[in-house]
Design a protein around this motif. Sequence first.
Motif, PDB file in Angstrom:
ATOM      1  N   SER A  10       0.287  -1.604  -3.023  1.00 37.21           N
ATOM      2  CA  SER A  10       0.395  -1.783  -4.474  1.00 37.21           C
ATOM      3  C   SER A  10      -0.514  -2.898  -4.982  1.00 37.21           C
ATOM      4  N   LYS A  11      -0.668  -3.934  -4.202  1.00 37.55           N
ATOM      5  CA  LYS A  11      -1.488  -5.067  -4.641  1.00 37.55           C
ATOM      6  C   LYS A  11      -2.945  -4.931  -4.206  1.00 37.55           C
ATOM      7  N   VAL A  12      -3.182  -4.555  -2.953  1.00 46.05           N
ATOM      8  CA  VAL A  12      -4.559  -4.466  -2.455  1.00 46.05           C
ATOM      9  C   VAL A  12      -5.279  -3.266  -3.074  1.00 46.05           C
ATOM     10  N   GLN A  13      -4.740  -2.073  -2.885  1.00 43.30           N
ATOM     11  CA  GLN A  13      -5.392  -0.886  -3.432  1.00 43.30           C
ATOM     12  C   GLN A  13      -5.311  -0.858  -4.952  1.00 43.30           C
ATOM     13  N   GLY A  14      -4.185  -1.344  -5.499  1.00 38.93           N
ATOM     14  CA  GLY A  14      -4.061  -1.383  -6.953  1.00 38.93           C
ATOM     15  C   GLY A  14      -5.113  -2.273  -7.589  1.00 38.93           C
ATOM     16  N   THR A  15      -5.332  -3.442  -6.998  1.00 34.92           N
ATOM     17  CA  THR A  15      -6.350  -4.371  -7.518  1.00 34.92           C
ATOM     18  C   THR A  15      -7.738  -3.761  -7.400  1.00 34.92           C
ATOM     19  N   GLN A  16      -8.028  -3.136  -6.260  1.00 32.27           N
ATOM     20  CA  GLN A  16      -9.338  -2.507  -6.066  1.00 32.27           C
ATOM     21  C   GLN A  16      -9.567  -1.383  -7.072  1.00 32.27           C
ATOM     22  N   ASN A  17      -8.531  -0.591  -7.314  1.00 31.46           N
ATOM     23  CA  ASN A  17      -8.674   0.526  -8.256  1.00 31.46           C
ATOM     24  C   ASN A  17      -8.967   0.034  -9.667  1.00 31.46           C
ATOM     25  N   LEU A  18      -8.258  -1.019 -10.098  1.00 32.47           N
ATOM     26  CA  LEU A  18      -8.508  -1.567 -11.433  1.00 32.47           C
ATOM     27  C   LEU A  18      -9.928  -2.109 -11.542  1.00 32.47           C
ATOM     28  N   LEU A  31      -4.454 -11.126 -12.553  1.00 37.51           N
ATOM     29  CA  LEU A  31      -3.701 -10.667 -11.388  1.00 37.51           C
ATOM     30  C   LEU A  31      -2.445 -11.523 -11.249  1.00 37.51           C
ATOM     31  N   LEU A  32      -1.296 -10.867 -11.156  1.00 37.01           N
ATOM     32  CA  LEU A  32      -0.040 -11.591 -10.973  1.00 37.01           C
ATOM     33  C   LEU A  32       0.236 -11.730  -9.485  1.00 37.01           C
ATOM     34  N   SER A  33      -0.147 -12.874  -8.945  1.00 37.77           N
ATOM     35  CA  SER A  33       0.063 -13.188  -7.535  1.00 37.77           C
ATOM     36  C   SER A  33       1.378 -13.964  -7.413  1.00 37.77           C
ATOM     37  N   SER A  34       1.566 -14.639  -6.307  1.00 32.50           N
ATOM     38  CA  SER A  34       2.821 -15.369  -6.084  1.00 32.50           C
ATOM     39  C   SER A  34       2.552 -16.684  -5.364  1.00 32.50           C
ATOM     40  N   THR A  35       3.451 -17.644  -5.571  1.00 32.74           N
ATOM     41  CA  THR A  35       3.384 -18.903  -4.833  1.00 32.74           C
ATOM     42  C   THR A  35       3.504 -18.668  -3.329  1.00 32.74           C
ATOM     43  N   ASN A  41       5.868 -17.239   3.145  1.00 23.18           N
ATOM     44  CA  ASN A  41       7.189 -16.654   2.973  1.00 23.18           C
ATOM     45  C   ASN A  41       7.624 -16.095   4.313  1.00 23.18           C
ATOM     46  N   ARG A  42       8.535 -16.785   4.981  1.00 29.74           N
ATOM     47  CA  ARG A  42       8.908 -16.415   6.340  1.00 29.74           C
ATOM     48  C   ARG A  42       9.545 -15.039   6.434  1.00 29.74           C
ATOM     49  N   GLY A  43      10.159 -14.603   5.377  1.00 32.95           N
ATOM     50  CA  GLY A  43      10.827 -13.313   5.425  1.00 32.95           C
ATOM     51  C   GLY A  43       9.977 -12.156   4.944  1.00 32.95           C
ATOM     52  N   GLN A  44       8.856 -12.452   4.253  1.00 35.34           N
ATOM     53  CA  GLN A  44       8.021 -11.403   3.680  1.00 35.34           C
ATOM     54  C   GLN A  44       6.545 -11.755   3.837  1.00 35.34           C
ATOM     55  N   SER A  45       6.089 -11.769   5.067  1.00 32.92           N
ATOM     56  CA  SER A  45       4.695 -12.122   5.334  1.00 32.92           C
ATOM     57  C   SER A  45       3.740 -11.097   4.747  1.00 32.92           C
ATOM     58  N   ASN A  46       4.172  -9.837   4.663  1.00 29.39           N
ATOM     59  CA  ASN A  46       3.300  -8.807   4.090  1.00 29.39           C
ATOM     60  C   ASN A  46       3.061  -9.059   2.600  1.00 29.39           C
ATOM     61  N   TYR A  47       4.114  -9.443   1.904  1.00 28.45           N
ATOM     62  CA  TYR A  47       3.981  -9.742   0.479  1.00 28.45           C
ATOM     63  C   TYR A  47       3.092 -10.963   0.268  1.00 28.45           C
ATOM     64  N   ALA A  48       3.273 -11.992   1.098  1.00 28.26           N
ATOM     65  CA  ALA A  48       2.449 -13.203   0.986  1.00 28.26           C
ATOM     66  C   ALA A  48       0.977 -12.868   1.236  1.00 28.26           C
ATOM     67  N   ALA A  49       0.706 -12.005   2.233  1.00 23.23           N
ATOM     68  CA  ALA A  49      -0.670 -11.614   2.541  1.00 23.23           C
ATOM     69  C   ALA A  49      -1.285 -10.822   1.390  1.00 23.23           C
ATOM     70  N   ALA A  50      -0.495  -9.938   0.774  1.00 22.45           N
ATOM     71  CA  ALA A  50      -0.998  -9.140  -0.337  1.00 22.45           C
ATOM     72  C   ALA A  50      -1.365 -10.027  -1.525  1.00 22.45           C
ATOM     73  N   CYS A  51      -0.543 -11.046  -1.779  1.00 28.78           N
ATOM     74  CA  CYS A  51      -0.831 -11.978  -2.875  1.00 28.78           C
ATOM     75  C   CYS A  51      -2.056 -12.832  -2.562  1.00 28.78           C
ATOM     76  N   ALA A  52      -2.215 -13.227  -1.295  1.00 36.37           N
ATOM     77  CA  ALA A  52      -3.393 -14.002  -0.896  1.00 36.37           C
ATOM     78  C   ALA A  52      -4.664 -13.171  -1.098  1.00 36.37           C
ATOM     79  N   TYR A  53      -4.548 -11.869  -0.887  1.00 34.75           N
ATOM     80  CA  TYR A  53      -5.698 -10.982  -1.139  1.00 34.75           C
ATOM     81  C   TYR A  53      -6.094 -11.035  -2.609  1.00 34.75           C
ATOM     82  N   GLN A  54      -5.103 -11.010  -3.488  1.00 33.46           N
ATOM     83  CA  GLN A  54      -5.405 -11.069  -4.918  1.00 33.46           C
ATOM     84  C   GLN A  54      -6.108 -12.371  -5.293  1.00 33.46           C
TER      85      GLN A  54
END
Length: 275
Positions: A10-18, A31-35, A41-54
């Motif tokens: 949603s974040k990586v491909q979505g950002t690329q598409n836009l 881009l709405l990223s996250s802290t 984020n120890r419980g959601q490393s995938n979400y943290a990585a997606a935000c770092a991509y943004q």
Amino acid sequence: MQHFNTPLRSKVQGTQNLHTCLPKGMDFFILLSSTSAVIGNRGQSNYAAACAYQDAFARYRVSLGEKCVSLNLGMVTGVGIVAEQRQLGEALEAAGYQGIQESELLAMLDCFCDPTFGVASSFGSQIVTGLVTPQSVKSKGLEEIFWMRKPLFRNLHQIDQTKEDPTQKTEVTISYAALLNSVGSRQAAATIITQALIKKLSKTLSSPEENIDPNKPLESFGVDSLVAVEIRSWLSKEIKADVAVFDILASDSISALCLLAAGKSSCIQTIEDTK
């Protein structure tokens, strides 16, 4: 693998598409990223990585001369799920997420959506909001958060520094490892761990110790997977016990969890298991 990739797409491909489909010379591109991309984020490393991509993509886009700003948002107080679930907001604050007001978020959007706002610089393409300082954490009687010890955040230690108040009580640091090393039974060790965990939960959940009943499960106090990850890290650091997050959440009571942790602790030299 599907659960890991869902927030990435949603974040990586979505950002690329836009970026690809929208015309060049846009008035704004936010881009709405996250802290989580900054402190982890120890419980959601995938979400943290997606935000770092943004965050990285924002720098890439401005390097092309196009407008782009990535906003690292923490929690927004007063609205949404944080306003509806008070315990969630308290848990996020204990994890180092300093909330911002809805009006502050809208003010930032007004600024960066203004067509007269020029193309940001490389560093100006990423705006980090709501990072709590070590001093503010200590002023609330909370423990320093794990990410604050990283060199990246050393400047936060220089913010809000105040002279030590001689009338303020200094919290005594207890070595639970040393205490456990002196016990001779698993039950005695569990009692020490229970008392320590109640203190930890009291700070994490901003709840008085007397309100935390060791005979009740953690879920009855609003402990979710994020707080469970923090408890797992605390058990590993303080009593050298490797307890799975599943076992923490599935435990029948705090006492039962601490008895399990006592059996896993490497601090305990001699155990005469009491039945």
